[in-house]
Design a protein around this motif. Structure first.
Motif, mmCIF file in Angstrom:
data_model
loop_
_atom_site.group_PDB
_atom_site.id
_atom_site.type_symbol
_atom_site.label_atom_id
_atom_site.label_comp_id
_atom_site.label_asym_id
_atom_site.label_seq_id
_atom_site.Cartn_x
_atom_site.Cartn_y
_atom_site.Cartn_z
ATOM 1 N N ASN A 58 24.424 31.691 42.983
ATOM 2 C CA ASN A 58 24.685 30.653 43.985
ATOM 3 C C ASN A 58 26.003 29.940 43.701
ATOM 4 N N VAL A 61 28.933 32.344 44.554
ATOM 5 C CA VAL A 61 29.163 32.428 46.000
ATOM 6 C C VAL A 61 29.806 31.145 46.507
ATOM 7 N N LYS A 62 29.339 30.016 46.022
ATOM 8 C CA LYS A 62 29.887 28.720 46.434
ATOM 9 C C LYS A 62 31.368 28.608 46.068
ATOM 10 N N SER A 63 31.767 29.209 44.966
ATOM 11 C CA SER A 63 33.177 29.125 44.548
ATOM 12 C C SER A 63 34.102 29.766 45.579
ATOM 13 N N PHE A 64 33.615 30.771 46.316
ATOM 14 C CA PHE A 64 34.432 31.388 47.350
ATOM 15 C C PHE A 64 34.620 30.451 48.538
ATOM 16 N N SER A 65 33.586 29.741 48.939
ATOM 17 C CA SER A 65 33.721 28.827 50.069
ATOM 18 C C SER A 65 34.611 27.645 49.700
ATOM 19 N N GLU A 66 34.603 27.243 48.446
ATOM 20 C CA GLU A 66 35.485 26.160 47.999
ATOM 21 C C GLU A 66 36.935 26.598 48.026
ATOM 22 N N ASP A 67 37.197 27.887 47.727
ATOM 23 C CA ASP A 67 38.559 28.422 47.753
ATOM 24 C C ASP A 67 39.133 28.413 49.164
ATOM 25 N N GLU A 68 38.268 28.538 50.183
ATOM 26 C CA GLU A 68 38.721 28.588 51.575
ATOM 27 C C GLU A 68 39.068 27.217 52.116
ATOM 28 N N ASP A 69 38.551 26.162 51.494
ATOM 29 C CA ASP A 69 38.816 24.783 51.990
ATOM 30 C C ASP A 69 40.241 24.342 51.723
#
Length: 69
Positions: A58, A61-69
Motif C-alpha cells: 500500500n 503504491v501510494k508513493s506513485f500517486s505522491e510523485d504525480e502531485d
C-alpha cells in the motif's frame, strides 16, 4: 547498482521495497520456507520468494500517486 528505498521502515532489518538504477525493484521480506515454496513453481537456483505485509505494498503504491502531485 544504485538503490533508493521507496517503501518500508527506516531501518535495514524490516520489509522494504527499493528502486534500482536498472529500472527494477528489490523486495526485502521474510523468506518462505521450503514447505511454503512447494505451492509455487519457482526454480531453486536463481529465484526467491519473500513475504511482505500488505501495508508495505500500500505504501509503495501510494508513493506513485505522491510523485504525480
Amino acid at each position: 547498482m544504485k538503490t533508493k528505498k521507496v517503501a518500508g521502515c527506516k531501518f535495514l532489518i524490516c520489509p522494504a521495497i527499493y528502486e534500482t538504477d536498472r529500472r527494477t525493484y528489490i523486495v526485502q521480506g521474510k523468506r518462505l520456507s521450503k514447505e511454503e515454496r512447494k505451492v509455487f513453481s519457482v526454480p531453486d537456483n536463481d529465484e526467491e520468494l519473500v513475504e511482505v505485509p500488505h501495508e508495505l505494498i500500500n505504501e509503495f503504491v501510494k508513493s506513485f500517486s505522491e510523485d504525480e502531485d
